[in-house]
Design a protein around this motif. Structure first.
Motif, PDB file in Angstrom:
ATOM      1  N   ARG A   1       0.819  -1.213   0.000  1.00 15.41           N
ATOM      2  CA  ARG A   1       0.000   0.000   0.000  1.00 15.41           C
ATOM      3  C   ARG A   1       0.852   1.262   0.000  1.00 15.41           C
ATOM      4  NH1 ARG A   1      -1.504   2.852   4.273  1.00 15.41           N
ATOM      5  NH2 ARG A   1      -0.988   1.156   5.726  1.00 15.41           N
ATOM      6  N   THR A   2       2.016   1.223   0.673  1.00 13.74           N
ATOM      7  CA  THR A   2       2.865   2.425   0.793  1.00 13.74           C
ATOM      8  C   THR A   2       3.952   2.497  -0.277  1.00 13.74           C
ATOM      9  OG1 THR A   2       4.293   1.268   2.358  1.00 13.74           O
ATOM     10  CG2 THR A   2       2.476   2.568   3.278  1.00 13.74           C
ATOM     11  N   LEU A   3       3.953   1.545  -1.209  1.00 16.29           N
ATOM     12  CA  LEU A   3       4.947   1.526  -2.298  1.00 16.29           C
ATOM     13  C   LEU A   3       6.368   1.504  -1.741  1.00 16.29           C
ATOM     14  CD1 LEU A   3       3.335   4.170  -4.708  1.00 16.29           C
ATOM     15  CD2 LEU A   3       3.013   1.689  -4.686  1.00 16.29           C
ATOM     16  N   VAL A   4       6.623   0.525  -0.874  1.00 13.09           N
ATOM     17  CA  VAL A   4       7.917   0.447  -0.225  1.00 13.09           C
ATOM     18  C   VAL A   4       9.042   0.225  -1.235  1.00 13.09           C
ATOM     19  CG1 VAL A   4       7.846  -2.040   0.174  1.00 13.09           C
ATOM     20  CG2 VAL A   4       9.100  -0.583   1.773  1.00 13.09           C
ATOM     21  N   GLN A   5       8.712  -0.357  -2.379  1.00 14.25           N
ATOM     22  CA  GLN A   5       9.749  -0.622  -3.380  1.00 14.25           C
ATOM     23  C   GLN A   5      10.327   0.666  -3.980  1.00 14.25           C
ATOM     24  OE1 GLN A   5       6.588  -1.526  -3.630  1.00 14.25           O
ATOM     25  NE2 GLN A   5       5.724  -0.882  -5.597  1.00 14.25           N
ATOM     26  N   ASP A   6       9.634   1.803  -3.771  1.00 10.11           N
ATOM     27  CA  ASP A   6      10.126   3.076  -4.314  1.00 10.11           C
ATOM     28  C   ASP A   6      11.071   3.806  -3.366  1.00 10.11           C
ATOM     29  OD1 ASP A   6       8.705   2.651  -6.598  1.00 10.11           O
ATOM     30  OD2 ASP A   6       7.007   3.928  -6.043  1.00 10.11           O
TER      31      ASP A   6
ATOM     32  N   PRO B   1      15.638   0.221  -6.291  1.00 10.79           N
ATOM     33  CA  PRO B   1      16.240  -1.045  -5.837  1.00 10.79           C
ATOM     34  C   PRO B   1      15.388  -2.272  -6.166  1.00 10.79           C
ATOM     35  CG  PRO B   1      16.382   0.635  -4.126  1.00 10.79           C
ATOM     36  CD  PRO B   1      15.490   1.188  -5.196  1.00 10.79           C
ATOM     37  N   PHE B   2      14.061  -2.115  -6.116  1.00 20.38           N
ATOM     38  CA  PHE B   2      13.163  -3.243  -6.367  1.00 20.38           C
ATOM     39  C   PHE B   2      12.080  -2.803  -7.349  1.00 20.38           C
ATOM     40  CE2 PHE B   2      14.673  -3.680  -1.947  1.00 20.38           C
ATOM     41  CZ  PHE B   2      15.412  -4.846  -2.093  1.00 20.38           C
ATOM     42  N   LYS B   3      11.660  -3.729  -8.192  1.00 15.67           N
ATOM     43  CA  LYS B   3      10.657  -3.388  -9.202  1.00 15.67           C
ATOM     44  C   LYS B   3       9.238  -3.425  -8.645  1.00 15.67           C
ATOM     45  CE  LYS B   3      10.123  -8.070 -11.083  1.00 15.67           C
ATOM     46  NZ  LYS B   3      10.168  -8.888 -12.338  1.00 15.67           N
ATOM     47  N   ASP B   4       8.989  -4.217  -7.593  1.00 17.02           N
ATOM     48  CA  ASP B   4       7.653  -4.282  -7.005  1.00 17.02           C
ATOM     49  C   ASP B   4       7.769  -4.796  -5.575  1.00 17.02           C
ATOM     50  OD1 ASP B   4       8.125  -7.020  -7.258  1.00 17.02           O
ATOM     51  OD2 ASP B   4       6.908  -7.199  -9.075  1.00 17.02           O
ATOM     52  N   THR B   5       6.599  -4.926  -4.919  1.00 10.21           N
ATOM     53  CA  THR B   5       6.603  -5.334  -3.518  1.00 10.21           C
ATOM     54  C   THR B   5       7.124  -6.755  -3.350  1.00 10.21           C
ATOM     55  OG1 THR B   5       4.662  -3.920  -3.198  1.00 10.21           O
ATOM     56  CG2 THR B   5       5.184  -5.457  -1.441  1.00 10.21           C
ATOM     57  N   ALA B   6       6.765  -7.640  -4.276  1.00 12.48           N
ATOM     58  CA  ALA B   6       7.234  -9.025  -4.179  1.00 12.48           C
ATOM     59  C   ALA B   6       8.766  -9.080  -4.229  1.00 12.48           C
ATOM     60  CB  ALA B   6       6.631  -9.860  -5.312  1.00 12.48           C
ATOM     61  N   ALA B   7       9.356  -8.244  -5.095  1.00 12.63           N
ATOM     62  CA  ALA B   7      10.823  -8.206  -5.162  1.00 12.63           C
ATOM     63  C   ALA B   7      11.414  -7.693  -3.857  1.00 12.63           C
ATOM     64  CB  ALA B   7      11.266  -7.325  -6.336  1.00 12.63           C
ATOM     65  N   PHE B   8      10.757  -6.732  -3.201  1.00 10.16           N
ATOM     66  CA  PHE B   8      11.226  -6.248  -1.900  1.00 10.16           C
ATOM     67  C   PHE B   8      11.181  -7.367  -0.861  1.00 10.16           C
ATOM     68  CE2 PHE B   8       9.555  -4.910   2.268  1.00 10.16           C
ATOM     69  CZ  PHE B   8      10.673  -4.252   2.770  1.00 10.16           C
ATOM     70  N   LEU B   9      10.069  -8.124  -0.833  1.00 10.16           N
ATOM     71  CA  LEU B   9       9.953  -9.207   0.135  1.00 10.16           C
ATOM     72  C   LEU B   9      11.034 -10.259  -0.085  1.00 10.16           C
ATOM     73  CD1 LEU B   9       6.061  -9.682   0.207  1.00 10.16           C
ATOM     74  CD2 LEU B   9       7.481  -8.416   1.818  1.00 10.16           C
ATOM     75  N   GLN B  10      11.358 -10.508  -1.344  1.00 13.01           N
ATOM     76  CA  GLN B  10      12.396 -11.494  -1.641  1.00 13.01           C
ATOM     77  C   GLN B  10      13.796 -10.944  -1.322  1.00 13.01           C
ATOM     78  OE1 GLN B  10      11.854 -13.592  -5.573  1.00 13.01           O
ATOM     79  NE2 GLN B  10      10.030 -12.306  -5.698  1.00 13.01           N
TER      80      GLN B  10
END
Length: 565
Positions: free
Chosen positions: A81-86, A125-134
């Motif tokens: 929801r907060t776009l952490v990947q950005d 650093p990450f393209k989406d939330t799933a990439a951040f979680l990984q």
């Protein structure tokens, strides 16, 4: 103590009793509680000697584990929801350091970095939330995917208009929040319900149907028997398919069709395939051709030689055992020819086994053939041969490549829209009438009008064996073998004269009926009687099988019951 009282007691009011505790303050509390939980659990492990206390300890930790699982999907939902990947890399690095050693942060000696004032630009650093979680949390691809899917299915969310909506599957969410169902099982059930969603949407009163089905699934998940839940989903999918509209929607096709890898090990890969009936008919036609040893595609020796890990044990062309690959007459049987041999004397010595109890059973049989391959192995090798085939035809002695011909049967009144119904394939698969019309408009077609005069369907005594157009007409009428209950595929059938050719029988559609090798021989030997009843071929079984001696038809295959003449 209530949660809010605990927060106020541990964080203080900052000198302003009316000022709420900030999210940063609650994060300090959460880190402190996590640290304390681990320390208290370690102390209890060493101190507890009472079995009653041990039981309560186990229950408490188990409840905490379930709560942490739910907190994990809440964290994933918040990150999405907060776009952490950005976030820029410095912010991510500091958050990671605080999580690794939160002591200074808990004491208030260290603060989180401020969020960027503007939208970041450049490579993130990450393209989406799933990439951040990984990447940041070290989750696997599937674990990250499952957490996000669970968050979107089982937690409240905000729609595009800014309105708060409940969970997509409220019954499942209720079971999880009440502790009656494990999060993993509920997430898997939500994913399967998503696959059923297009089929459910095609029904009238779909919201009520969706609610009823979700309630059944939620009760099954809460029961905690995965096998029963899987059986429930299988039965629901079958029922939805059988009661859906005549033609599936594009969303339904997109959700179900494809080749899916279900399991991989060091040496094997399992795949699951789902396709439309029109595409499945092409597969069945190829497989039936490769199962038939009387075709080049079913060359047993070459098929075994091409199969991975298999070696031909015998030469099917070496009928006399002299090792020179001849059939005993000095002629070599490996010459190229048509894919279907219509002359029995050129078919070799192999005959078909007894018919299987059903089409699915015959295609999934595990009994070795003369080439040492089971039917499923042979079907796989057929696909591999087609994929590996060179652009030019194979040479002499090579495994022939089957050519599929899609045959669709349909009544004229249905085709013209004067009656409801569908077409059906040579293997009995239902084909939507819209697909039949599309194929007629776009594909190369060989029209066959039952009862029409546009093609010669009677060649009298001038020809013993049925031409291709006569064979197609007979199969269009009868569907399969004349013997009741026989399920041998159409590609394996022979054309049987109802009146023996030697006794003056004609080679014509109304004097032919298809039969497998076994039942054809029974008719030729007088064990069965083939008759014309109401203008359609029937069979009279032996008296010990049918004391009533009634003319009977094989109802296993879809048939056009109208008389040809």
């Amino acid at each position: 103590m209530e949660t809010q009282q605990l927060i106020e007691a541990l964080t203080g009011d900052g000198g302003d009793p009316g000022h709420p505790v900030s999210p940063a303050g609650k994060l300090r509390l959460l880190n402190a509680l996590a640290q304390c939980t681990d320390e208290v659990a370690a102390e209890l492990t060493a101190e507890i000697t009472s079995p009653t206390q041990a039981a309560l300890f186990a229950h408490t930790i188990e409840r905490t584990h379930r709560q942490v699982e739910l907190a994990q999907i809440r964290a994933a939902h918040t990150a999405q929801r907060t776009l952490v990947q950005d976030l820029p890399a410095p912010n991510l690095d500091q958050a990671r350091e605080i999580a690794r050693d939160p002591a200074a942060f808990i004491r208030g000696e260290r603060e989180l970095p401020a969020d960027p004032a503007t939208v970041p630009t450049g490579l993130m650093p990450f393209k989406d939330t799933a990439a951040f979680l990984q990447g940041d949390l070290g989750l696997s691809h599937f674990a990250a995917r499952d957490r996000l899917h669970a968050a979107n299915a089982l937690l409240p969310h905000v729609d595009i208009h800014g309105n708060t909506r409940g969970p997509r599957y409220p019954k499942l969410a209720e079971q999880v929040h009440a502790g009656k169902a494990r999060l993993g099982a509920a997430t898997a059930a939500a994913r399967k319900l998503d696959k059923l969603a297009p089929s459910i949407a095609s029904h009238t009163q779909s919201p009520d149907l969706a609610a009823r089905l979700e309630e059944q699934v939620a009760e099954s998940v809460a029961a905690g028997i995965p096998l029963a839940t899987n059986r429930l989903f299988t039965s629901l999918a079958d029922e939805l398919d059988n009661t859906s509209t005549p033609e599936p929607s594009p969303e339904d096709i997109r959700a179900k069709t494809g080749i899916f890898i279900t399991k991989r090990t060091r040496h094997y890969t399992w795949m699951s395939v789902c396709m439309l009936n029109t595409d499945a008919e092409v597969f069945l036609s190829h497989f039936a051709a490769s199962d038939n040893p009387r075709t080049l595609a079913g060359n047993r020796e070459a098929m075994a030689a091409a199969a991975t890990g298999m070696n031909p044990s015998t030469n099917i062309n070496d009928a006399n055992g002299d090792g020179n690959g001849t059939n005993g007459s000095g002629a070599n049987d490996t010459t190229d020819g048509p894919d279907w041999f219509t002359h029995p004397e050129a078919t070799g010595t192999d005959t078909l086994d007894n018919p299987a109890p059903g089409l699915i059973d015959s295609f999934n049989a595990t009994v070795d053939g003369t080439d040492g391959l089971t039917p499923p192995q042979r079907h796989l090798q057929t696909l591999l041969n087609l994929m590996r085939a060179p652009s030019k035809p194979p040479g002499k002695g090579a495994t022939g490549l089957p050519t599929a011909q899609l045959i669709i049967h349909c009544r004229l009144d249905t085709l013209l829209g004067l009656a409801t119904g569908n077409g059906w394939s040579a293997h009995g698969l239902e084909i939507p009438i819209s697909e039949v019309r599309r194929r007629l408009a776009t594909d190369g077609t060989i029209p066959l009008v039952l009862g029409g005069q546009g093609e010669i369907l009677d060649v009298g005594q001038e020809m013993r064996f049925a031409p291709d157009h006569v064979r197609r007409a007979v199969l269009a009428r009868d569907g399969g073998c004349f013997y009741p209950g026989c399920t041998v595929p159409p590609e394996h059938l022979e054309m049987c004269h109802i009146d023996g050719f030697a006794q003056g029988g004609h080679t014509s559609v109304h004097k032919f009926t298809p039969g497998c090798t076994s039942h054809h021989h029974m008719a030729d030997n007088g064990l069965l009687e083939l008759v014309i009843h109401n203008g359609i071929p029937h069979v009279v079984l032996p008296k010990h099988l049918d004391p009533e001696q009634l003319p009977r038809r094989n109802t296993y295959w879809p048939q056009n019951q109208a008389a040809l003449f």
